[in-house]
Design a protein around this motif. Sequence first.
Motif, PDB file in Angstrom:
ATOM      1  N   ARG A 127       0.971  -1.172   0.190  1.00 23.02           N
ATOM      2  CA  ARG A 127      -0.226  -0.261   0.068  1.00 23.02           C
ATOM      3  C   ARG A 127       0.747   0.512   0.189  1.00 23.02           C
ATOM      4  O   ARG A 127       2.499   1.076   0.444  1.00 23.02           O
ATOM      5  CB  ARG A 127      -1.177   0.092   1.220  1.00 23.02           C
ATOM      6  N   GLU A 128       0.185   2.258  -0.300  1.00 26.23           N
ATOM      7  CA  GLU A 128       0.907   3.523  -0.382  1.00 26.23           C
ATOM      8  C   GLU A 128       1.544   4.339   0.675  1.00 26.23           C
ATOM      9  O   GLU A 128       0.391   4.087   1.685  1.00 26.23           O
ATOM     10  CB  GLU A 128       0.463   5.095  -1.987  1.00 26.23           C
ATOM     11  N   ALA A 129       2.434   4.620   1.377  1.00 25.48           N
ATOM     12  CA  ALA A 129       2.509   5.676   2.036  1.00 25.48           C
ATOM     13  C   ALA A 129       3.117   6.843   2.112  1.00 25.48           C
ATOM     14  O   ALA A 129       3.538   7.272   1.054  1.00 25.48           O
ATOM     15  CB  ALA A 129       3.604   4.703   3.100  1.00 25.48           C
ATOM     16  N   GLU A 130       3.069   7.955   3.658  1.00 29.48           N
ATOM     17  CA  GLU A 130       3.661   8.763   3.698  1.00 29.48           C
ATOM     18  C   GLU A 130       5.129   8.825   3.598  1.00 29.48           C
ATOM     19  O   GLU A 130       5.700   8.199   4.705  1.00 29.48           O
ATOM     20  CB  GLU A 130       2.447   9.180   4.143  1.00 29.48           C
ATOM     21  N   PRO A 131       5.589  10.175   2.970  1.00 31.49           N
ATOM     22  CA  PRO A 131       7.481   9.663   2.980  1.00 31.49           C
ATOM     23  C   PRO A 131       7.480  10.515   3.951  1.00 31.49           C
ATOM     24  O   PRO A 131       6.718  10.913   4.811  1.00 31.49           O
ATOM     25  CB  PRO A 131       7.488  10.982   1.541  1.00 31.49           C
ATOM     26  N   ASP A 132       8.425  10.164   5.428  1.00 35.41           N
ATOM     27  CA  ASP A 132       9.244  10.411   6.297  1.00 35.41           C
ATOM     28  C   ASP A 132       9.410  11.768   6.098  1.00 35.41           C
ATOM     29  O   ASP A 132      10.294  12.402   5.779  1.00 35.41           O
ATOM     30  CB  ASP A 132       9.657   9.913   7.515  1.00 35.41           C
ATOM     31  N   MET A 133       8.700  12.726   6.728  1.00 35.87           N
ATOM     32  CA  MET A 133       8.829  13.884   6.509  1.00 35.87           C
ATOM     33  C   MET A 133       8.857  14.888   7.676  1.00 35.87           C
ATOM     34  O   MET A 133       8.565  15.643   8.498  1.00 35.87           O
ATOM     35  CB  MET A 133       7.960  15.050   5.806  1.00 35.87           C
ATOM     36  N   SER A 134       9.300  14.188   9.085  1.00 38.07           N
ATOM     37  CA  SER A 134       9.785  14.412  10.601  1.00 38.07           C
ATOM     38  C   SER A 134      10.603  14.894  11.094  1.00 38.07           C
ATOM     39  O   SER A 134      10.503  15.734  12.379  1.00 38.07           O
ATOM     40  CB  SER A 134       9.275  13.283  11.508  1.00 38.07           C
ATOM     41  N   GLY A 135      11.182  15.030  10.427  1.00 39.63           N
ATOM     42  CA  GLY A 135      12.766  15.168  10.419  1.00 39.63           C
ATOM     43  C   GLY A 135      14.043  14.939  11.914  1.00 39.63           C
ATOM     44  O   GLY A 135      13.155  13.471  12.557  1.00 39.63           O
ATOM     45  N   GLU A 199       4.021  37.084  -5.300  1.00 43.99           N
ATOM     46  CA  GLU A 199       5.282  37.825  -5.441  1.00 43.99           C
ATOM     47  C   GLU A 199       5.988  38.012  -3.915  1.00 43.99           C
ATOM     48  O   GLU A 199       5.006  37.344  -3.086  1.00 43.99           O
ATOM     49  CB  GLU A 199       3.778  39.782  -5.321  1.00 43.99           C
ATOM     50  N   LYS A 200       6.427  38.706  -4.017  1.00 42.90           N
ATOM     51  CA  LYS A 200       7.679  38.393  -2.612  1.00 42.90           C
ATOM     52  C   LYS A 200       7.936  37.820  -2.405  1.00 42.90           C
ATOM     53  O   LYS A 200       8.005  36.926  -0.712  1.00 42.90           O
ATOM     54  CB  LYS A 200       7.215  39.438  -2.071  1.00 42.90           C
ATOM     55  N   LEU A 201       8.204  35.913  -2.623  1.00 39.39           N
ATOM     56  CA  LEU A 201       8.574  34.921  -2.520  1.00 39.39           C
ATOM     57  C   LEU A 201      10.256  34.832  -0.866  1.00 39.39           C
ATOM     58  O   LEU A 201      10.615  35.330  -2.214  1.00 39.39           O
ATOM     59  CB  LEU A 201       8.534  33.881  -3.711  1.00 39.39           C
ATOM     60  N   LYS A 202       9.822  34.447  -0.030  1.00 39.84           N
ATOM     61  CA  LYS A 202      10.475  34.501  -0.073  1.00 39.84           C
ATOM     62  C   LYS A 202      10.696  32.896   0.706  1.00 39.84           C
ATOM     63  O   LYS A 202      10.165  32.090   1.564  1.00 39.84           O
ATOM     64  CB  LYS A 202      10.696  35.324   1.662  1.00 39.84           C
ATOM     65  N   ALA A 203      12.374  32.246   0.829  1.00 41.09           N
ATOM     66  CA  ALA A 203      12.171  30.933   1.736  1.00 41.09           C
ATOM     67  C   ALA A 203      13.021  31.318   2.315  1.00 41.09           C
ATOM     68  O   ALA A 203      13.966  31.279   2.063  1.00 41.09           O
ATOM     69  CB  ALA A 203      12.875  30.076   0.425  1.00 41.09           C
ATOM     70  N   LYS A 204      12.865  29.121   3.341  1.00 39.89           N
ATOM     71  CA  LYS A 204      13.552  29.357   4.601  1.00 39.89           C
ATOM     72  C   LYS A 204      14.240  28.071   4.632  1.00 39.89           C
ATOM     73  O   LYS A 204      12.649  27.037   4.589  1.00 39.89           O
ATOM     74  CB  LYS A 204      13.051  30.061   5.642  1.00 39.89           C
ATOM     75  N   PRO A 205      14.664  27.312   4.630  1.00 44.09           N
ATOM     76  CA  PRO A 205      15.509  26.080   4.882  1.00 44.09           C
ATOM     77  C   PRO A 205      14.881  25.802   5.796  1.00 44.09           C
ATOM     78  O   PRO A 205      15.878  26.516   7.375  1.00 44.09           O
ATOM     79  CB  PRO A 205      16.639  25.551   5.043  1.00 44.09           C
ATOM     80  N   VAL A 206      14.447  24.173   6.758  1.00 48.83           N
ATOM     81  CA  VAL A 206      14.285  23.836   7.816  1.00 48.83           C
ATOM     82  C   VAL A 206      15.281  23.176   8.086  1.00 48.83           C
ATOM     83  O   VAL A 206      15.389  22.637   9.275  1.00 48.83           O
ATOM     84  CB  VAL A 206      12.420  23.199   8.155  1.00 48.83           C
ATOM     85  N   TRP A 207      14.616  21.668   7.506  1.00 51.97           N
ATOM     86  CA  TRP A 207      16.009  20.753   7.586  1.00 51.97           C
ATOM     87  C   TRP A 207      16.115  19.902   6.307  1.00 51.97           C
ATOM     88  O   TRP A 207      15.736  19.790   5.531  1.00 51.97           O
ATOM     89  CB  TRP A 207      15.535  19.842   9.159  1.00 51.97           C
ATOM     90  N   LYS A 208      17.400  19.052   6.192  1.00 55.59           N
ATOM     91  CA  LYS A 208      17.625  18.316   5.500  1.00 55.59           C
ATOM     92  C   LYS A 208      18.364  17.306   5.882  1.00 55.59           C
ATOM     93  O   LYS A 208      19.124  16.876   6.824  1.00 55.59           O
ATOM     94  CB  LYS A 208      18.580  19.081   4.962  1.00 55.59           C
ATOM     95  N   ARG A 209      17.413  15.482   5.304  1.00 54.68           N
ATOM     96  CA  ARG A 209      18.042  14.419   5.696  1.00 54.68           C
ATOM     97  C   ARG A 209      18.175  13.030   4.275  1.00 54.68           C
ATOM     98  O   ARG A 209      17.364  13.276   3.571  1.00 54.68           O
ATOM     99  CB  ARG A 209      17.259  13.835   6.972  1.00 54.68           C
ATOM    100  N   GLY A 210      19.042  13.435   3.897  1.00 56.84           N
ATOM    101  CA  GLY A 210      19.831  12.088   3.265  1.00 56.84           C
ATOM    102  C   GLY A 210      19.426  13.574   1.862  1.00 56.84           C
ATOM    103  O   GLY A 210      19.468  14.686   1.139  1.00 56.84           O
ATOM    104  N   LYS A 211      18.039  12.466   0.957  1.00 51.71           N
ATOM    105  CA  LYS A 211      17.412  13.137  -0.376  1.00 51.71           C
ATOM    106  C   LYS A 211      16.025  14.140  -0.212  1.00 51.71           C
ATOM    107  O   LYS A 211      15.702  14.329  -1.190  1.00 51.71           O
ATOM    108  CB  LYS A 211      17.531  12.190  -1.382  1.00 51.71           C
ATOM    109  N   SER A 212      15.969  14.312   0.949  1.00 52.22           N
ATOM    110  CA  SER A 212      15.176  15.091   1.579  1.00 52.22           C
ATOM    111  C   SER A 212      15.025  15.783   2.390  1.00 52.22           C
ATOM    112  O   SER A 212      16.034  16.312   3.407  1.00 52.22           O
ATOM    113  CB  SER A 212      13.547  13.935   2.773  1.00 52.22           C
TER     114      SER A 212
END
Length: 247
Positions: A127-135, A199-212
């Motif tokens: 079955r399809e599962a949700e990707p782990d985005m818990s960090g 307009e006024k797009l701003k980005a802020k990285p939160v975390w990175k782990r491997g390919k996520s």
Amino acid sequence: MMVRKVLLALTAALILAVLGFGAWRFSASAPPRKAAENYVRALAAGDAEAALQYSSGSAAFAASRLKGSKVTAKVEDVSCSVAALGRGWAKVLATVELTLQDGSADVGWYSVDAVKTSQGWKVVSFREAEPDMSGVSGVGLFVNRAEADAANRVFQGYLDALAAGDWQGAAKYLAGPARRSQEMGGAVLGKGAVIGKVEKLKAKPVWKRGKSMLMRFGYQVESRDVSVLAGFFRTKQGWRIMKINQI
């Protein structure tokens, strides 16, 4: 001195026991992990016969439905890990990277149950599962600027495509659950611009782990402030958005 020697002996015995358990678990988890990988790889490639060799029950029924189907994808990579292991049973989590027929990249996350039979390990449910985005707390908080900028360009391209009413073009910036959701809504929403100019797009990285990687974006649409969390996965074609949550 005697107490010290006893404590050292107990510590050494405990370390050996832990190492022994780790080695046993790795060895015991290899067969179900391999069966799950073979099944998922065959299923993603549309190879019904190969998928049937590694499945039983409902998983075999799902594989049999592929017969005669011309919908196939190129499997770029399959990564499997055993999440739980019991007596003759295992739960395997699989991540599958694909190149679809239109040349775009996609990713699937799946939960697989496998059991040990007289013919070896077989997949019995899929079955399809949700990707782990818990960090991970305290880990992965540093995000390379170049990678964050690349993900930001992908998100900008996605928003621009939506604003231009290019529903199919927008889907190519997505993968996994985000792409599935957009494809399901295409019949209703894919007939014009979904959002206004961003307009006024701003980005802020939160975390990175491997390919996520998790990014936070803020922007304005028709003078209205919008803030979202976007999960990304790095495919062979670059970062793709796999999940978007408005906050």
